[in-house]
Design an enzyme around this catalytic site. Structure first.
Site, PDB file in Angstrom:
ATOM      1  N   SER A  12      21.715 108.931  55.469  1.00 15.10           N
ATOM      2  CA  SER A  12      22.587 109.362  54.113  1.00 15.10           C
ATOM      3  C   SER A  12      23.167 110.618  54.500  1.00 15.10           C
ATOM      4  O   SER A  12      23.879 110.754  55.069  1.00 15.10           O
ATOM      5  CB  SER A  12      21.336 109.456  53.256  1.00 15.10           C
ATOM      6  OG  SER A  12      22.009 109.636  51.718  1.00 15.10           O
ATOM      7  N   HIS A  17      20.094 101.460  49.725  1.00 13.24           N
ATOM      8  CA  HIS A  17      20.130 102.624  50.400  1.00 13.24           C
ATOM      9  C   HIS A  17      18.727 103.053  50.647  1.00 13.24           C
ATOM     10  O   HIS A  17      18.493 103.823  51.528  1.00 13.24           O
ATOM     11  CB  HIS A  17      20.698 103.600  49.277  1.00 13.24           C
ATOM     12  CG  HIS A  17      21.048 104.851  50.139  1.00 13.24           C
ATOM     13  ND1 HIS A  17      21.889 105.102  51.382  1.00 13.24           N
ATOM     14  CD2 HIS A  17      20.485 106.177  49.865  1.00 13.24           C
ATOM     15  CE1 HIS A  17      21.980 106.467  51.568  1.00 13.24           C
ATOM     16  NE2 HIS A  17      21.164 107.203  50.526  1.00 13.24           N
TER      17      HIS A  17
END
Length: 234
Positions: free
Chosen positions: A93, A206
């Site tokens: 990320s 994610h």
């Protein structure tokens, strides 16, 4: 390097307002168990040090945060047991942003693993599920107002300089850091002639490392360790 020296992995957290803190981190434990020293630093922008420290990263991604991470790594490398010729970087990320940024700025790392990156700030701004509200806060304005900054601080702008063998790992149903970010990075590294592998996890979000399919999470970490083993040889 002495025979007693050990390889290091600089582990960059997400956020950027996350932190490496008092909790179990499977990835870090697996890397340590595989024989690596894991350097888990909290550069400016991290949580837990108060609002001023956390907000210091706003409008400065790839700036003082990157300087902090390098300073921490250099400090650890002052130890006799640390092998400065066998250091790597890992991040997911925002950590993936910093990993993709790092390999375009330096050739000091012998290997990199980049998970679900923010790679091209311009395309992220318009495609991430939070881009329209989050990017103005993190980077300082509307698309038109900060376009020059988006180019200057995008890893995509500098990726042609990369030489670090890199593994990209990304969930295909990631709406926070869309799969297109990993695709752009893969293309950039291929065109740079850099060693690169791109692993895509179908149906994975994610948060795949927290609650995704178990077989994918096992595969993810096995690939990460294997990549570091291949290039650093713990």
């Amino acid at each position: 390097s002495s025979s007693a020296s050990v390889p290091l992995i600089l582990n960059v957290h997400g956020g950027p307002h996350g932190n490496h803190g008092y909790s179990f981190n499977a990835g870090q434990q697996l890397m340590a168990a595989a024989g690596y020293v894991v350097v888990a630093a909290n550069p400016r922008g991290s949580g837990t040090y108060g609002r001023v420290f956390a907000e210091a990263v706003l409008g400065d991604w790839g700036g003082e945060d990157w300087a902090d991470l390098q300073a921490v790594l250099d400090t650890v490398l002052e130890n006799d047991w640390a092998d400065r010729d066998r250091t790597a970087i890992y991040g997911y990320s925002y950590g993936g942003y910093m990993t993709s940024w790092a390999i375009g700025q330096t050739d000091r790392f012998k290997a990199a693993v980049c998970g679900a990156p923010v790679f091209n700030l311009k395309s992220f701004y318009g495609t991430s599920d939070i881009g329209h509200v989050w990017a103005p806060v993190q980077w300082g304005g509307s698309f038109a107002e900060i376009e020059a900054f988006l180019v200057e601080r995008s890893p995509s702008t500098w990726i042609h300089r990369a030489t670090t063998p890199t593994l990209i790992v990304h969930g295909e149903e990631d709406h926070r850091c869309p799969i297109g970010q990993g695709e752009e990075m893969f293309t950039g590294l291929k065109q740079a002639g850099c060693e690169v592998e791109f692993v895509r996890y179908p149906g994975s979000s994610h948060l795949m490392l927290r609650g995704g399919r178990l077989s994918y999470r096992i595969d993810f970490y096995q690939r990460v360790i294997a990549w570091f083993d291949r290039h650093l040889g713990a």
